[in-house]
Design a protein around this motif. Sequence first.
Motif, short mmCIF file in Angstrom:
data_model
loop_
_atom_site.label_atom_id
_atom_site.label_comp_id
_atom_site.label_asym_id
_atom_site.label_seq_id
_atom_site.Cartn_x
_atom_site.Cartn_y
_atom_site.Cartn_z
N ALA A 83 0.88 -1.33 -0.05
CA ALA A 83 -0.11 0.07 -0.04
C ALA A 83 0.75 1.20 -0.31
O ALA A 83 0.60 2.40 -0.53
CB ALA A 83 -0.74 -0.06 0.74
N LEU A 84 2.05 0.87 1.18
CA LEU A 84 2.90 2.62 1.00
C LEU A 84 4.07 2.60 -0.90
O LEU A 84 3.66 3.71 -0.61
CB LEU A 84 3.88 2.20 2.73
N LYS A 85 3.47 1.08 -1.10
CA LYS A 85 4.08 1.85 -2.39
C LYS A 85 3.45 2.49 -3.71
O LYS A 85 4.43 2.75 -4.53
CB LYS A 85 5.05 0.32 -3.33
N ALA A 90 -2.30 7.54 1.08
CA ALA A 90 -3.42 7.54 1.35
C ALA A 90 -3.35 5.86 2.10
O ALA A 90 -4.30 5.48 2.43
CB ALA A 90 -3.60 6.56 -0.25
N VAL A 91 -2.03 5.25 2.71
CA VAL A 91 -2.29 5.09 3.72
C VAL A 91 -2.40 5.34 5.59
O VAL A 91 -1.19 6.34 5.81
CB VAL A 91 -1.02 4.48 3.94
N PRO A 92 -3.42 5.05 6.35
CA PRO A 92 -3.70 6.03 7.47
C PRO A 92 -2.66 5.04 8.47
O PRO A 92 -2.79 4.36 9.44
CB PRO A 92 -5.01 5.99 7.79
N LEU A 93 -0.73 5.82 8.44
CA LEU A 93 -0.43 4.87 9.53
C LEU A 93 -0.26 4.44 11.09
O LEU A 93 -0.13 3.74 11.94
CB LEU A 93 1.28 5.70 9.32
N LEU A 166 -2.05 10.73 10.39
CA LEU A 166 -0.78 10.67 11.43
C LEU A 166 -0.28 10.06 12.39
O LEU A 166 -1.08 9.68 13.48
CB LEU A 166 -0.18 11.81 11.36
N ASP A 167 0.94 9.64 12.32
CA ASP A 167 1.40 9.25 13.00
C ASP A 167 2.05 9.91 13.91
O ASP A 167 2.13 10.65 13.77
CB ASP A 167 2.59 7.39 12.90
N GLU A 168 2.39 9.30 15.98
CA GLU A 168 3.06 10.38 16.84
C GLU A 168 4.43 11.78 15.81
O GLU A 168 4.15 12.64 16.27
CB GLU A 168 3.81 9.98 17.71
N TRP A 169 5.72 10.62 15.19
CA TRP A 169 6.50 11.52 14.35
C TRP A 169 5.90 12.64 14.16
O TRP A 169 6.65 13.70 13.54
CB TRP A 169 7.52 11.01 14.12
N GLU A 170 4.83 11.86 12.91
CA GLU A 170 4.05 13.71 11.93
C GLU A 170 3.72 14.02 12.86
O GLU A 170 3.80 15.45 12.31
CB GLU A 170 3.58 12.77 10.72
#
Lengths: 194, 215
Positions: A83-85, A90-93, A166-170
Amino acid sequence: MSYYDIDSILTDAEKIPCTFQVDIPDLGYLDNTPTQPLKAGTKVSLPLWLAEMLAIANTGDIEGKSFVTFDLPAALGNDVVQALKADPRAVPLRDQSAHFYGLATHMMELSEEQELAAVLRKTFVARAAEVALHARKVGGVGHKGKGEEGSNLGIGGAGEEFLRGLDEWERKLFRKAHDGAKAGKEWMEGVKKH
Amino acid sequence: MPMYGDLGNKLVQHAKRTQNLTHLPPYQTELVRAVTREVRDLDKDVASLLEPFQGSFDPSADQATACTLLVNHLSMRRNKRCLLAYHRTRTDKLEELVWSGSDVLDLAGQQAGGGNGAGAAVDSGGGSSLSPQEEDYFRQYGDLLAAYKGQWTDVDLTGSLEPPRDLFIDVRVLKDAGEIQTEYGAINLTKNSQFYVRQGDVERLIAQGYLQKLG
């Protein structure tokens, strides 16, 4: 990644699938059966802080066997990578892991996955640009003179969906970019006045 | 499946929430106690595991025991990290509060008003959200800061970094603050009265919420 870093500690609590290589009578509770011994070959999900050391610790065995072997967690599984590729944006990390990149970096340290590393790098670059874009829009920096609060009210459907994933870092990146843009705008306004 | 380290994790999640708050939530007395108890239990387990070996344990001869010991050790280490990080997050916040000039009594009032106590801290000293040790830390850090500031009588280290637009400002009194001395004589700050004063004289009182700046 300091010792006291809260996010780093929470990342270490992320679980990864492990397989025990040795029979261990006293550790049955890890497999939810406290009264029974833990048999070699049992699959258990262990937090990183435990799995990491068990995987690299020397058992004293001549063949150099370790206590556990581990696999990549589902968050870094083939489905996600494909999916990331296709489209990183579009991927909810966050649905994979709240500390997606932290987990990924940890796994990279433990195993050499060249291809995965490349995919993750591209993912971050593509998403970081998108994060920066949204950060400038939110809170009416570009338009809407008095968007004082910098709330999330201003963003529309698709953007909201992306930001939620978004993940925590983002998220930190987003907050920094947003605060920076806002502070810059406020400063410019101050310059005009005096 | 509850396992070692879960409680410590809860504590760190509290710390995470604390980071994003402006006030300090109640001290998790029960949780801290439970985590330290877990460490003590683990330590006892380790001692009893090692007991039969009389100090001559060979990890390669007994892998199962070696692994159990490692797991116990790692769990203790993890708990220690969680405990330290939780308390450090709070002391960082306390130091921030000292610098911004709030006092412990203010905090206690906030807590009573908010009524958001998880029940844990209520038993620890008159409804304060601080543990007794934290109150001590707060007080002593305050003394330290006061002593440090005392070296420069003409510079207010905790004053506002914003250059003032006007030397004099209008203020309204929100809470009775008693009489203060200024260059132009004493003024008596009674609730709801209004004054035109030098900003430098009342900055602290504004920060502490006694006065409100007008206009």
